[in-house]
Design a protein around this motif. Sequence first.
Motif, PDB file in Angstrom:
ATOM      1  N   SER F   3       0.895  -1.143  -0.056  1.00 55.88           N
ATOM      2  CA  SER F   3       0.052  -0.243   0.014  1.00 55.88           C
ATOM      3  C   SER F   3       0.855   1.285  -0.033  1.00 55.88           C
ATOM      4  CB  SER F   3      -0.985  -0.103   1.119  1.00 55.88           C
ATOM      5  OG  SER F   3      -1.096   1.320   1.609  1.00 55.88           O
ATOM      6  N   THR F   4       0.417   2.101  -0.869  1.00 55.29           N
ATOM      7  CA  THR F   4       1.611   3.276  -1.073  1.00 55.29           C
ATOM      8  C   THR F   4       1.411   4.073   0.227  1.00 55.29           C
ATOM      9  OG1 THR F   4       0.616   3.353  -3.243  1.00 55.29           O
ATOM     10  CG2 THR F   4       1.836   5.190  -2.666  1.00 55.29           C
ATOM     11  N   ILE F   5       0.382   4.287   0.801  1.00 52.78           N
ATOM     12  CA  ILE F   5       0.249   5.171   2.122  1.00 52.78           C
ATOM     13  C   ILE F   5       1.136   4.470   3.164  1.00 52.78           C
ATOM     14  CG2 ILE F   5      -1.301   5.850   3.772  1.00 52.78           C
ATOM     15  CD1 ILE F   5      -3.458   5.772   1.671  1.00 52.78           C
ATOM     16  N   LEU F   6       0.895   3.180   3.191  1.00 56.89           N
ATOM     17  CA  LEU F   6       1.944   2.526   4.564  1.00 56.89           C
ATOM     18  C   LEU F   6       3.303   2.715   4.142  1.00 56.89           C
ATOM     19  CD1 LEU F   6       0.414  -0.819   5.158  1.00 56.89           C
ATOM     20  CD2 LEU F   6       0.764   1.065   6.654  1.00 56.89           C
ATOM     21  N   ILE F   8       4.814   5.042   2.277  1.00 54.56           N
ATOM     22  CA  ILE F   8       5.264   6.517   2.560  1.00 54.56           C
ATOM     23  C   ILE F   8       5.377   6.506   4.184  1.00 54.56           C
ATOM     24  CG2 ILE F   8       4.767   8.855   2.469  1.00 54.56           C
ATOM     25  CD1 ILE F   8       3.012   7.937   0.084  1.00 54.56           C
ATOM     26  N   SER F   9       4.461   6.072   5.077  1.00 50.99           N
ATOM     27  CA  SER F   9       4.438   6.310   6.541  1.00 50.99           C
ATOM     28  C   SER F   9       5.619   5.522   6.824  1.00 50.99           C
ATOM     29  CB  SER F   9       3.202   6.004   7.193  1.00 50.99           C
ATOM     30  OG  SER F   9       2.814   4.676   6.849  1.00 50.99           O
ATOM     31  N   ARG F  11       8.601   5.179   6.310  1.00 53.21           N
ATOM     32  CA  ARG F  11       9.843   6.014   6.142  1.00 53.21           C
ATOM     33  C   ARG F  11       9.891   6.789   7.713  1.00 53.21           C
ATOM     34  NH1 ARG F  11      10.404   9.728   1.588  1.00 53.21           N
ATOM     35  NH2 ARG F  11       9.958   7.738   0.461  1.00 53.21           N
ATOM     36  N   TYR F  12       8.893   7.394   7.925  1.00 55.69           N
ATOM     37  CA  TYR F  12       8.877   8.193   9.128  1.00 55.69           C
ATOM     38  C   TYR F  12       9.040   7.426  10.284  1.00 55.69           C
ATOM     39  CZ  TYR F  12       7.952  11.635   5.461  1.00 55.69           C
ATOM     40  OH  TYR F  12       7.998  12.376   4.347  1.00 55.69           O
ATOM     41  N   LEU F  13       7.976   6.371  10.228  1.00 59.89           N
ATOM     42  CA  LEU F  13       7.899   5.511  11.377  1.00 59.89           C
ATOM     43  C   LEU F  13       9.238   4.803  11.769  1.00 59.89           C
ATOM     44  CD1 LEU F  13       4.195   4.052  11.143  1.00 59.89           C
ATOM     45  CD2 LEU F  13       5.084   5.343  13.017  1.00 59.89           C
ATOM     46  N   ILE F  16      11.276   6.880  13.815  1.00 60.92           N
ATOM     47  CA  ILE F  16      10.837   7.041  15.263  1.00 60.92           C
ATOM     48  C   ILE F  16      11.078   5.835  15.959  1.00 60.92           C
ATOM     49  CG2 ILE F  16       8.737   7.380  16.521  1.00 60.92           C
ATOM     50  CD1 ILE F  16       7.694   8.975  14.484  1.00 60.92           C
ATOM     51  N   LEU F  17      10.816   4.750  15.424  1.00 64.80           N
ATOM     52  CA  LEU F  17      11.060   3.472  16.273  1.00 64.80           C
ATOM     53  C   LEU F  17      12.629   3.079  16.495  1.00 64.80           C
ATOM     54  CD1 LEU F  17       8.628   1.100  14.203  1.00 64.80           C
ATOM     55  CD2 LEU F  17       8.759   1.335  16.868  1.00 64.80           C
ATOM     56  N   LEU F  44      11.224  -4.266  15.205  1.00 65.43           N
ATOM     57  CA  LEU F  44       9.699  -4.107  14.968  1.00 65.43           C
ATOM     58  C   LEU F  44       9.830  -3.057  13.626  1.00 65.43           C
ATOM     59  CD1 LEU F  44       7.876  -4.106  18.062  1.00 65.43           C
ATOM     60  CD2 LEU F  44       7.350  -5.406  16.056  1.00 65.43           C
ATOM     61  N   ILE F  47      10.427  -4.923  10.797  1.00 65.99           N
ATOM     62  CA  ILE F  47       9.254  -5.714  10.094  1.00 65.99           C
ATOM     63  C   ILE F  47       8.199  -4.969   9.580  1.00 65.99           C
ATOM     64  CG2 ILE F  47       7.341  -7.046  11.369  1.00 65.99           C
ATOM     65  CD1 ILE F  47       9.440  -8.123  13.079  1.00 65.99           C
ATOM     66  N   PHE F  48       8.066  -3.639  10.126  1.00 64.11           N
ATOM     67  CA  PHE F  48       6.822  -2.900   9.849  1.00 64.11           C
ATOM     68  C   PHE F  48       7.150  -2.695   8.322  1.00 64.11           C
ATOM     69  CE2 PHE F  48       5.132   1.383   9.000  1.00 64.11           C
ATOM     70  CZ  PHE F  48       3.962   0.842   9.109  1.00 64.11           C
ATOM     71  N   LEU F  51       6.527  -5.177   6.153  1.00 69.44           N
ATOM     72  CA  LEU F  51       5.095  -5.259   5.696  1.00 69.44           C
ATOM     73  C   LEU F  51       4.536  -4.296   4.587  1.00 69.44           C
ATOM     74  CD1 LEU F  51       3.764  -5.957   9.409  1.00 69.44           C
ATOM     75  CD2 LEU F  51       3.816  -7.612   7.621  1.00 69.44           C
TER      76      LEU F  51
END
Lengths: 495, 767, 95, 92, 108, 138, 112
Positions: F3-6, F8-9, F11-13, F16-17, F44, F47-48, F51
């Motif tokens: 999913s494109t949205i995932l 993109i996000s 990268r930021y997450l 942070i993680l 994680l 892993i994210f 995913l």
Amino acid sequence: MNIIAFPIFFPFLLVIVMIMVRSVKLAKCLAIAGSAINIIGILLIFQQVSKNDILVLNMGGWPAPYAITLVADYLSSLMLLVTAIIVFSISVYAYNFIQEDDGNSKFYVFFFSLLMGVNGAFITGDVFNLYVWFEVMLLSSFVLITLGKRKEQLEGGIKYMALNLIASLLFLAGLGLLYGKTGTLNMAHLAQILKDDQQAILINTSAMLFFIAFGIKAAVFPVFFWLPSSYHTANITITSLFAGLLTKVGVYALIRFFTLFFIQDSDFWHTLLLIIAGFTMIIGGMAASAHYETRRILSYHIISQIGYMIMGLGIFTPLAIAGAIYFTVHNMIAKTNTFLIAGVINKMKGTYYLKNIGGLFKESPMLAILFIIPAFALAGIPPLSGFFAKFMLIKAGFEDEHYFVTSVAIFTGILTLYSVIKIWNEAFLKKHPDETKVHDKFKPGFIDILPSIILGLGSIGLGVFAKYFFEITSAAAEQLLNPDFYINNILNTVK
Amino acid sequence: MLYILLIYLGLSFAIFLIPEKFKKYTAFIIAILQLSVFAYFFRFFPKISNGEKISLVKDWIPDLNLNFSFLLDGLSFLFVLLVTFIGFLVFLYAKAYMKGYSGTSRFYFYLTLFSGAMLGLVLSENMIQLFVFWELTSVLSFLLISFFNEKIASRKAAFQSLFVTGFGGLSLLAGLILLGSITDSYSITDWIQNSAIIKTDSKYLPALILILLGVFTKSAQFPFHFWLPGAMQAPTPVSSYLHSATMVKAGIFLLFRLNPVLGGTTEWTYIIPVIGVITMLTGSYLSITQKDLKAVLAYTTISALGVLVLLIGIDTKISIKAAFIFLFVHAFYKAALFMLAGFIDKKTGTRDIDSLGGLIFVMPIGFIVGSVALFSMAGIPPMLGFIGKELIYEAKVQSPGMGFLVLILGVASNIFMVIISLVLMSKAFFGQTKSNIKQLGLNEGLFLVGPIVLAMLSVGFGVFPDLLSNYIEPALQIVTGDSMQIKLKIGHGFNEVFFLSLFTVLSGIIVFYLLNKYPNLLYNWRSFNSKVFSIDFADLFSYGIASFNRFSENNTKLIQHGYHRYYILTIILFTTVLLWFQVYITRGWQSDMELTLRPLYITGLIAIIIISALYCAFAKSRLATIIAMGVTGYGISFIYLYYSAVDLAITQIIVETLTVVLFVLVLQKLPKFAILSRLRSRMRDAVIALAFGSVMTILALKAIDLEFNRPISDYYIENSYLKAYGKNVVNVILVDFRALDTLGEVTVLTIASLGVFVLLKSKKEKR
Amino acid sequence: MNEISVGIILLLGALFILIASIGLIRFKDILSRMHATTKATSFGILLLLIAVSLYFGTYIVTLKSILIIIFVYLTAPLAAHSVAKSFIDNNNKTD
Amino acid sequence: MDNYFDILVYSSMMVLIISLILAFIRLIKGPSISDRVVSLDLIASIIMGMILVYTILIKDAIYVDIVIVISLISFIGTVAISTYLKQKMVEK
Amino acid sequence: MKYLKKPYYIVLFMFYYITKLIQSNIVIAFDILTPKMHIKPGFIWLPLETKSKLGLLLLSNLISMTPGTLSIDYDDNKNSLLVHVLYNQENVINDLRAIQKRILKLIA
Amino acid sequence: MNSTILQISSRYLNIILLIASVFALIRGHNQPGGGFIGGLLASLSVIFNSLAYSPEEILKKLRIKPIQHIALGLILVLLSIIPSLLAHKPVMHGIWIKGSSAFLQSVKIGTPLLFDIGVFFTVIGVTLLFFFSLLIKK
Amino acid sequence: MEILLAILTGLLFAVGVYLILRRSIIKFIIGIIFLSNATNLLVFLSAGLVSGKPVFVPGGEIAMQADPLPQALVLTAIVIGFGIVVFTIALKYKFFKTTGTDDLDQLQQTDK
């Protein structure tokens, strides 16, 4: 003093090295070299122990009941030494017997982590630490047993895993309950606390959990199922490693726990132990005589012989404990050896089924001699090692008037003899049933039988120099039956 | 003495080192050794006859009362001479006999080792040491019987003999240890000194029975006799050495040895003679109908052993004396006969007595020797056998208790002996030559050396019995305890014994005459025997083993049934039962805890955890189960949190999440749940699960309630910041106080991950 | 007085979460339910966090609270998105 | 004064528990997997809320850390399960 | 000026976001708590005017947080966003367009 | 998920993680956290990522492969016991760098920290190896 | 509260046991997870419970604080359990791929 930590950290180092080594050949050579160094290190420990009677190391330099204590007394160091010898022989054996599909160099990672776990279990003086080492051992063995990924291996692996996991959980539960009651994990401290306490019968429940957990690990009578259904599936190198080490760690833990601090309700425990020992011996012996597959016969033998060790613990006289230790040592060596030879036979004939093999006597008389040494040692034929062990146990049994279980032990001796002779008759003496079928002839080279030679010499040596081993084992038994010595040496509180 | 044994050991291994060139002299070398050992021991004769005892003690495991302890007295002297002398002859014989077989080195190795073991056995003073040699002889006998290992019969026979003697050996060991536990020593000298105590001890009878089991199996007594005919599968030198002259006599030796310790009691004088008599009769009776030459000899050996046991059991001075004489008688004639039988076998290629005949022309010397031996067996003067028989009758006549019956049976058995001697002689040597005679080359003389010497001895001692009595006297003194003069002569005058002898010989001849005249009689007898005694003990044994096998197979299937769930079920049930038992024992315990529902939110949380756990147990959707499992994990982590375990809660949450993630991701590749078990089994499982859960609840409550000791963790809290510079005590425990646990844990994780990696890696791909 | 207001905010936050779960029960189809959970829950957490940081009043706690708020508002839509997407893809309800 | 505050805090805890139960009901009832996933997500949030309230209850700010962790990871579970559902469909 | 503009937009955006947030929550609370359901769920394709990734992320986040809308999928080919709406009315799409404009301004 | 949205996000997450995990590691001695928690958080994040993209892609992108992570971690663990051996103290005795400056006083550096870092890397490697082994298809 | 928690522990044990007695291997694995959770809870529980006093130095009175040792133990146990469970899952996965069955009762090959 830091030398005591050697049996843990050296295998750990080897594990790391093996993770990084890619070349299979290099890994094999390193493994042999490593296990040789391991023997040397442990010999040093052994020498120190025989000088000082007991070695204690508090990890991290924290004072005794608070730190994890590593203790090497006679029993521990003896077990360490035997383990080291077995591991060395098997690492030599593995040189030719670990094949392409058995994980190659990764095999050695698990091999040495198993060694690490076993060593740790033998040497630790802390209940929870023991749990951790058990888990290390357990997981290594899980991996090893499934290493070939064949169907029956996976199946055996699942069974093995399931039952052993239950054991681990029961162990942990018992440990938690014990900690809840006594507030300590150090074995010596536990012994000290439980020694004076009147309410000690209340810890029987946690003792029971420990007993069952170790019982499963040691494969005693009503809970041994995992052993016969899994041992024969793995690569023979691995099976012989397991046969030598795994169940014996369970026995070691039982001996340690039931001599050091679960000594309150001794009537109940010793009766239970003896009953279980009797059943274990006889059922294992009977099952062994029913089978016609080398590895299964030998697997059931393990069970039957665990019974002897438990019996020694159940009789609980110095002689009986010494006998149990003697038996354990003897059994580790002889059992490993028989499995190794079974592996060679398999490689020569391509099967483990006795009905399909034969004529080995003619083909390789050397192998026959090498087989008959451990086989007769197991059957308790003098002057090989098994005789002395059985002799001590039977003597102790009669002296302490446990006639019934002793008779069972004697009867089991016959069963053992029967099944050993069965292998001998079928595999070695009989003509090969199918001469026409030409198997690609494998001639065992020197490196294949070298381990058997080492271990066979061990069996003979244990018999011929029985005097010294008896002295060591009785010193060990002495130490075990006088927990005060252990407690005082660790807690440094001489009352 | 120890050195002599070591010489045997060393030499036996050295056999393999003898270069190929000199291989053919191996037998000579050993024969010479035997002879020189014989001579060495013979030197002691003056001392021995003075009643001296030569002993040698070397420490072995003194704490276990195990020592290398050797004793050369009259008894062992006698046996030593027997063993070495016959050994000498047998090796000479073997030299001739074994020519042309492969693996002779191995054969000589076994045989030499056996001589050593046998010597060790008779010289042992320590009974456990004796047992060691005893077992060694059993094992070597096994190896020798199975020498022709590719024949199924010899494997079977070897197995039988080892199993039977092994069984006997173990019970012997048990018996010896039992006796040893009475006196706390295994030295026969000590035992003899304490024999009064031993005889009155409650362990006396079991020990006696166990020891007798050992003796009877080794000496092929009824009902363990069946292994001996089977053992005839061994090469003939072995038969003549082990299975007639020496090894089977080990039991007899032990009886002699233990007679001063255990003998004289009612049990002794009843059990032993009864067995002896039965054996004697069975052996001699069955021998007549055998066809195989060696089998005939084997059965007569059994009979002779029965006689010996009987005589020792009667336990009078005269009977012991008779026993000693008969020991020699038997050794001489039987060894000779076996050697001869082997020779005949070689010569004619058969051992079936029906197909033999006319050998008198082929081997005249053999005939002479053979008839001497056979006469000795039949007890016809002037052979030594006659003297032996006379003495036996005398002993029987004088035997206390059941003398009369014993006598009748003895006579009957001897009649059979006479018959079989005559049968053998007529069948083998007279009549027509029925088989092809092979020429065996130059060595034929060598075959006959042994028999000739033995036959000469039979005759010589028969004529001059006093020569023998000199040697027997010291032994007799050892066994019976006091010295006595032995007068041996051929004629005893016309007393009842003489008439008995006469009657025996005459009736034997008559029966033989009848048999000869009506050949059908023998065949009828045979078929009668095979019908009446259709239960062959060897078959019975095999049947027993087979049915035991079947029994244990079924048993094993019952236990190791393969249903994994029931394994778990057994374990859980076992645990539950034992735990409930413990709870029951400590039922006096009472908790002072109160059931509170405060704080309510925790109660609510617990309720939810319980519901989700139950849901998990019964849900049908896999994913729902896993999600419910996740909820349980989260709930538990909140409980940890509530009870002050912050790090624990975080770890629990992360691990739970990771487990769920990995589980779910793998799940797609796994099958759906199927309800596989029936309702009833589910109910059963639920009951068991509840029983287990409830006992765990009780244990938990008990553990919370009890506290023997203030936990050691105070130390950690106190010193965490001061000495380990960390405020988070849990973390400090993990990385400093108990870092070794963490090390192990990291190792576990590493192994697990590499294990997963190796397990799932496809074979071709290499990373 | 301050404490009372903290308490009220706290209760309000809890109530929003309650609303979300009621919505989860009441709404008829999955996507509508998701509307309830993403919005109301995040908002409830937000309120709770405000209450916490007000209650403790230290910088650290406030900073952590802000961090959590950002996380929640970053991740909640993502979670909703992924669930919805998988649901839609599974059932082909796009048009 | 203090009393009211305590009541408020406790009642918000109870409210959270009630919502936990409601979410749980959906978890068990949930006709589709997605429903369950959503409710799992909600449950994680409720646990977060409970921890926050509990922080105030025992006046120890240390528990806020756990909330950070949960907020970071709880959605990964959700995403993973969604991925699973997606892949299942692809395989069909 | 440009550098000052951005913080200004950000602050403005935050306010906007928060108001939308509160609004959406009240709406949803109202809807859940009142016995009668007003919802009329449906789907809308929202064409995007930017290809910026950050913009897409912010937009989808915001859509999910605003009343009655939930972003579901992004289609690369169409460059448009699939949105699930609770109240399927004409003005919804206009609202979404307005939000998109604001975000564009922010990231430009 | 693809999913494109995932994507993109993620990268930021990720950032942070990762930051959170390092924080958890470093503060572990004094605050909740530590090697395990840090390691799990860090893994994680990967892993994210996988995913959102696909495990194969991410594994290819990883600069340090999981097994190397494990080896690195274990080596660090082993290294952490060497100072205690050199100092002739019992094995695993904590050796601390004691500085006079305020910074060194506040941030204590010693072998237990090294040990913890070793655990951190091992846990990362382990978790990732689990994940990739289970998910990557042939 | 301890009583309730003890009951919870017992119930988790019961559920775990019930699940490992099922024929499906997946259920078996879930059962193991439950058992391991239950065991951890048992260890945690039996060491004594102190609510709301996390062990951070400097804390209050020692006697009032929670016992940090079982926390460390359980933490170790959780992580070990995690490793084991994942390995079990992998084993199960591989087993299913090789044999295509999930039924424990079909695992009789090795006992014959």
